[in-house]
Design a protein around this motif. Structure first.
Motif, PDB file in Angstrom:
ATOM      1  N   ILE A  77      69.146  -2.164-105.813  1.00 13.18           N
ATOM      2  CA  ILE A  77      69.718  -1.060-105.026  1.00 13.18           C
ATOM      3  C   ILE A  77      68.906   0.223-105.207  1.00 13.18           C
ATOM      4  CG2 ILE A  77      72.041  -2.053-105.136  1.00 13.18           C
ATOM      5  CD1 ILE A  77      72.740   0.130-107.205  1.00 13.18           C
ATOM      6  N   ASN A  78      67.788   0.122-105.922  1.00 15.06           N
ATOM      7  CA  ASN A  78      66.902   1.268-106.154  1.00 15.06           C
ATOM      8  C   ASN A  78      67.680   2.443-106.747  1.00 15.06           C
ATOM      9  OD1 ASN A  78      64.459   2.651-106.173  1.00 15.06           O
ATOM     10  ND2 ASN A  78      64.673   3.397-104.078  1.00 15.06           N
ATOM     11  N   THR A  87      75.190   0.503 -96.625  1.00 13.33           N
ATOM     12  CA  THR A  87      75.419   1.938 -96.460  1.00 13.33           C
ATOM     13  C   THR A  87      74.130   2.686 -96.749  1.00 13.33           C
ATOM     14  OG1 THR A  87      77.738   1.744 -97.137  1.00 13.33           O
ATOM     15  CG2 THR A  87      76.751   3.934 -97.280  1.00 13.33           C
ATOM     16  N   GLY A  88      73.802   3.647 -95.901  1.00 15.28           N
ATOM     17  CA  GLY A  88      72.646   4.486 -96.161  1.00 15.28           C
ATOM     18  C   GLY A  88      71.331   3.877 -95.713  1.00 15.28           C
ATOM     19  N   LEU A  89      70.252   4.397 -96.251  1.00 12.60           N
ATOM     20  CA  LEU A  89      68.910   4.002 -95.871  1.00 12.60           C
ATOM     21  C   LEU A  89      68.485   2.707 -96.569  1.00 12.60           C
ATOM     22  CD1 LEU A  89      67.233   7.515 -96.166  1.00 12.60           C
ATOM     23  CD2 LEU A  89      67.881   6.361 -94.040  1.00 12.60           C
ATOM     24  N   TYR A  90      67.520   2.037 -95.966  1.00  8.14           N
ATOM     25  CA  TYR A  90      67.045   0.774 -96.530  1.00  8.14           C
ATOM     26  C   TYR A  90      66.414   0.978 -97.908  1.00  8.14           C
ATOM     27  CZ  TYR A  90      64.107  -3.332 -97.233  1.00  8.14           C
ATOM     28  OH  TYR A  90      63.507  -4.441 -97.765  1.00  8.14           O
ATOM     29  N   ASP A  91      65.578   2.038 -98.027  1.00  4.88           N
ATOM     30  CA  ASP A  91      64.862   2.242 -99.291  1.00  4.88           C
ATOM     31  C   ASP A  91      65.638   3.101-100.284  1.00  4.88           C
ATOM     32  OD1 ASP A  91      64.631   4.452 -97.690  1.00  4.88           O
ATOM     33  OD2 ASP A  91      62.600   4.950 -98.330  1.00  4.88           O
ATOM     34  N   GLU A  92      66.710   3.740 -99.839  1.00  2.00           N
ATOM     35  CA  GLU A  92      67.583   4.515-100.727  1.00  2.00           C
ATOM     36  C   GLU A  92      69.035   4.250-100.336  1.00  2.00           C
ATOM     37  OE1 GLU A  92      66.671   8.693-101.548  1.00  2.00           O
ATOM     38  OE2 GLU A  92      64.740   8.415-100.548  1.00  2.00           O
ATOM     39  N   PRO A  93      69.533   3.049-100.607  1.00  4.91           N
ATOM     40  CA  PRO A  93      70.869   2.690-100.134  1.00  4.91           C
ATOM     41  C   PRO A  93      71.973   3.428-100.886  1.00  4.91           C
ATOM     42  CG  PRO A  93      69.993   0.954-101.538  1.00  4.91           C
ATOM     43  CD  PRO A  93      68.881   1.945-101.343  1.00  4.91           C
ATOM     44  N   GLY A  94      73.176   3.356-100.299  1.00  4.89           N
ATOM     45  CA  GLY A  94      74.346   3.928-100.947  1.00  4.89           C
ATOM     46  C   GLY A  94      74.660   5.335-100.473  1.00  4.89           C
ATOM     47  N   THR A  95      75.450   6.022-101.266  1.00  2.76           N
ATOM     48  CA  THR A  95      75.872   7.379-100.944  1.00  2.76           C
ATOM     49  C   THR A  95      75.312   8.365-101.966  1.00  2.76           C
ATOM     50  OG1 THR A  95      77.912   7.211-102.246  1.00  2.76           O
ATOM     51  CG2 THR A  95      78.028   6.543 -99.919  1.00  2.76           C
ATOM     52  N   VAL A  96      75.445   9.642-101.634  1.00  3.88           N
ATOM     53  CA  VAL A  96      74.994  10.723-102.508  1.00  3.88           C
ATOM     54  C   VAL A  96      76.113  11.747-102.600  1.00  3.88           C
ATOM     55  CG1 VAL A  96      73.335  12.600-102.780  1.00  3.88           C
ATOM     56  CG2 VAL A  96      72.573  10.413-101.901  1.00  3.88           C
ATOM     57  N   MET A  97      76.326  12.260-103.796  1.00  6.13           N
ATOM     58  CA  MET A  97      77.284  13.343-103.994  1.00  6.13           C
ATOM     59  C   MET A  97      76.538  14.671-103.934  1.00  6.13           C
ATOM     60  SD  MET A  97      80.396  12.058-104.474  1.00  6.13           S
ATOM     61  CE  MET A  97      81.377  13.218-105.422  1.00  6.13           C
ATOM     62  N   THR A 102      73.149   8.194 -97.589  1.00  4.94           N
ATOM     63  CA  THR A 102      71.774   8.666 -97.430  1.00  4.94           C
ATOM     64  C   THR A 102      71.370   8.468 -95.968  1.00  4.94           C
ATOM     65  OG1 THR A 102      70.952   6.482 -98.081  1.00  4.94           O
ATOM     66  CG2 THR A 102      71.115   8.155 -99.803  1.00  4.94           C
ATOM     67  N   GLY A 103      70.571   9.404 -95.468  1.00  5.16           N
ATOM     68  CA  GLY A 103      70.146   9.326 -94.074  1.00  5.16           C
ATOM     69  C   GLY A 103      70.892  10.258 -93.151  1.00  5.16           C
ATOM     70  N   VAL A 104      71.970  10.877 -93.623  1.00  3.61           N
ATOM     71  CA  VAL A 104      72.707  11.836 -92.807  1.00  3.61           C
ATOM     72  C   VAL A 104      71.846  13.087 -92.617  1.00  3.61           C
ATOM     73  CG1 VAL A 104      74.701  13.410 -92.809  1.00  3.61           C
ATOM     74  CG2 VAL A 104      74.995  11.017 -93.442  1.00  3.61           C
ATOM     75  N   VAL A 162      69.350  13.671 -95.683  1.00  2.00           N
ATOM     76  CA  VAL A 162      69.776  13.610 -97.073  1.00  2.00           C
ATOM     77  C   VAL A 162      69.209  12.353 -97.720  1.00  2.00           C
ATOM     78  CG1 VAL A 162      71.721  13.498 -98.659  1.00  2.00           C
ATOM     79  CG2 VAL A 162      71.875  14.914 -96.604  1.00  2.00           C
ATOM     80  N   SER A 163      68.089  12.518 -98.381  1.00  2.00           N
ATOM     81  CA  SER A 163      67.489  11.453 -99.185  1.00  2.00           C
ATOM     82  C   SER A 163      66.440  12.089-100.069  1.00  2.00           C
ATOM     83  CB  SER A 163      66.861  10.361 -98.312  1.00  2.00           C
ATOM     84  OG  SER A 163      65.568  10.711 -97.897  1.00  2.00           O
ATOM     85  N   ARG A 164      66.166  11.474-101.158  1.00  2.00           N
ATOM     86  CA  ARG A 164      65.180  12.019-102.081  1.00  2.00           C
ATOM     87  C   ARG A 164      63.798  12.085-101.428  1.00  2.00           C
ATOM     88  NH1 ARG A 164      65.770  12.670-107.326  1.00  2.00           N
ATOM     89  NH2 ARG A 164      67.635  11.353-107.292  1.00  2.00           N
ATOM     90  N   ASN A 165      63.408  10.999-100.760  1.00  2.00           N
ATOM     91  CA  ASN A 165      62.078  10.952-100.156  1.00  2.00           C
ATOM     92  C   ASN A 165      61.940  11.939 -99.007  1.00  2.00           C
ATOM     93  OD1 ASN A 165      61.269   8.949-101.945  1.00  2.00           O
ATOM     94  ND2 ASN A 165      61.782   7.273-100.555  1.00  2.00           N
ATOM     95  N   SER A 166      62.961  12.047 -98.172  1.00  2.00           N
ATOM     96  CA  SER A 166      62.889  12.955 -97.026  1.00  2.00           C
ATOM     97  C   SER A 166      62.786  14.400 -97.472  1.00  2.00           C
ATOM     98  CB  SER A 166      64.117  12.788 -96.130  1.00  2.00           C
ATOM     99  OG  SER A 166      64.168  13.803 -95.144  1.00  2.00           O
ATOM    100  N   LEU A 167      63.610  14.801 -98.419  1.00  2.00           N
ATOM    101  CA  LEU A 167      63.561  16.187 -98.884  1.00  2.00           C
ATOM    102  C   LEU A 167      62.243  16.495 -99.579  1.00  2.00           C
ATOM    103  CD1 LEU A 167      67.242  16.625-100.100  1.00  2.00           C
ATOM    104  CD2 LEU A 167      66.159  17.759 -98.161  1.00  2.00           C
TER     105      LEU A 167
END
Length: 536
Positions: free
Chosen positions: A56-57, A231-241, A258-260, A298-303
């Motif tokens: 799940i990275n 849920t979320g992006l393929y390379d950063e799945p799940g949610t973020v708080m 992630t991805g919003v 909203v993702s680590r890579n995008s930001l």
């Protein structure tokens, strides 16, 4: 002026809740309600758990973003190699004024965090679990959660578990600070960088990660990597708080996939339609401008790609009506005050950087800008912890993001806009005091001792800089750059040793008898002028 955020602000969710499941039913999920909402959790073997985290990275959600599976395997390998039982530590210290997502989780879903931590403890064969917190509310909630599970610090327990309460300070959240406090020391970095996975609590290999990280692991262990990845992006799945504050109508904590788009997150909190800029990642983060906000998701890579930072999950927009440099100056001054006072880059460099920003605002011109850039460059990668690095990154980002305002202050009479204080700080700009276990304020900061250089005697031996680097730095001519300075409280003994060992007897200590608290700003003399200044 923006007021300090409450421990538990409004909580909202975009899409289906995972970490915040059940928040619409009760204020706090006790153990029975936690099991009704999330269901039971089966144990996993060590390698199974590492494979789950890798699939799940999962990366640390405290700011650094280190891959969790690597940390887990490193602790396991070190424990097996040394033949000792490891320790599991949950870092629930959240001491930035703009961050509340971990505090919300501990207050409202403590058992989800414990699920992840206990999974790891059982998989690693750990017999010690420590949860580090800094707030009264998080201490109460987590202690109640341990009691609900029948966990205690009793020596008869198969797993000893307790809550470690530390002071609310920026440096308390560093992994090394938490480990040091668990071992009975002050909650400040030890000054040397040692991997907790190799030698942590009591010298044992220690799995230490952020509270949200353990909660995410518990969700993934229940639903499996495939459902988690839906849920979320393929390379950063799940949610973020996220914690969204600053110039918003409704400060809140959000759980989002992630991805919003970042602009959608800002709209939910009531941010200005076209913000002047958005601080991403908190006070060790980076600014992005209004145009970039529309590109970011909203993702680590995008930001990272647009020059921002996910960091500790704090998102802070400011409006067009406020001075961004003035707002950043307030934060820079707070960051300087949060120094542990242990190393020159932090104790001397951060106040100098804040003064540099203030000089720019006060019309210091291009010279003030160049001085600030030089100070920010000098403090990086030289501190005892990451606080100077994160603070320098914030300052450099401020200069880069607001070039028009910078030009107005450097080349003109300023931008003409007020400082509204929209970036939240603790009351009075300082962290709360009077917290149990908080002995650091007495040990850090300035003492009532002042040390002076007698230029008529100084011969430039440089011994003072070796003994007392917190105060003395040698200039290009080999002489100290400081003529007089307050001595940090913790360094009083070293200051006395420097005085006694100076070959030229050019140093002296005096008691500061002024009624007010001594300034922490050290007067630095330009090269070639110090002797005349003292000789008048």
């Amino acid at each position: 002026m923006n007021e300090a955020l409450p421990d538990v602000p409004e909580v909202r969710v975009v899409g289906l809740p995972q970490l915040t499941s059940g928040f619409d039913l009760v204020e706090r999920l006790d153990l029975p309600m936690h099991l009704k909402v999330h269901g039971p959790l089966d144990p996993l073997g060590g390698e199974q758990l590492a494979q789950l985290a890798e699939s799940i990275n999962l990366k640390g959600r405290g700011g650094a973003g280190f891959p969790f599976h690597k940390k887990l395997r490193s602790v396991a390998e070190s424990a097996i190699k040394r033949g000792v039982r490891p320790v599991v530590v949950v870092n629930g210290s959240e001491d930035e004024p703009a961050c509340r997502k971990d505090t919300v989780l501990i207050n409202r879903a403590p058992h989800l965090i414990l699920d992840g931590a206990l999974l790891c403890a059982e998989a690693l064969g750990a017999r010690t679990l420590v949860i580090g917190v800094t707030r009264e509310s998080t201490q109460r909630s987590m202690e109640a959660a341990l009691a609900e599970r029948g966990l205690s610090n009793s020596r008869r327990s198969a797993l000893r578990a307790w809550v470690q309460r530390n002071p609310v300070r920026m440096v308390t959240g560093a992994a090394a600070s938490l480990i040091r406090s668990v071992d009975g020391g002050p909650a400040i970095p030890p000054g040397r960088k040692i991997s907790a996975s190799q030698s942590g609590v009591g010298g044992a290999p220690t799995l230490l990660s952020n509270a949200e990280t353990f909660a995410q692991l518990a969700i993934a262990a229940r639903i499996g990597p495939e459902r988690y990845g839906n849920t979320g992006l393929y390379d950063e799945p799940g949610t973020v708080m996220l914690t969204v504050s600053g110039a918003v109508a409704r400060p809140m904590v959000l759980e989002v996939p992630t991805g919003v788009p970042l602009r959608y997150v800002l709209q939910l909190a009531g941010a200005p339609p076209v913000p002047q800029g958005v601080l991403t990642g908190g006070y060790h983060g980076k600014w992005i401008d209004a145009a970039t906000v529309n590109e970011a998701i909203v993702s680590r890579n995008s930001l990272d790609a647009v020059g921002g930072s996910l960091g500790a999950g704090a998102i802070l927009p400011i409006s067009q009506e406020t001075c961004p440099l003035g707002e950043s100056l307030r934060v820079a001054q707070w960051l300087a005050e949060e120094s542990a006072g242990q190393c020159g880059p932090c104790y001397l460099g951060l106040p100098a950087a804040a003064r540099g920003m203030e000089d720019i605002l006060n019309g210091g011109g291009p010279a003030a800008l160049e001085a600030l850039k030089q100070v920010a460059k000098n403090v990086k990668r030289r501190g005892a912890c990451s606080h100077p690095d994160g603070s320098a990154m914030f300052l450099e980002s401020t200069i880069k993001a607001f070039t028009d305002d910078l030009a107005a202050h450097v080349l003109g009479n300023g931008c003409g806009r007020p400082v509204e204080g929209v970036l939240p700080l603790f009351e009075g700009g300082r962290a709360p005091t009077g917290i149990p276990g908080g002995g650091e304020p007495e040990e850090t900061g300035a003492s009532r001792q002042k040390i002076y250089v007698d230029w008529t005697l100084c011969r430039g031996h440089g011994l003072c800089a070796d003994i007392l680097p917190e105060v003395f730095e040698l200039g290009a001519d080999g002489f100290p750059t400081v003529a007089q300075a307050q001595v940090p409280r913790y360094a009083e003994a070293k200051a006395l040793r420097a005085v006694r060992r100076c070959p030229a007897l050019a140093l002296r200590l005096e008691e500061d008898t002024r009624g007010q608290a001594p300034s922490r700003n050290l007067p630095v003399l330009s090269q070639g002028r110090g002797r005349r200044a003292l000789g008048r």
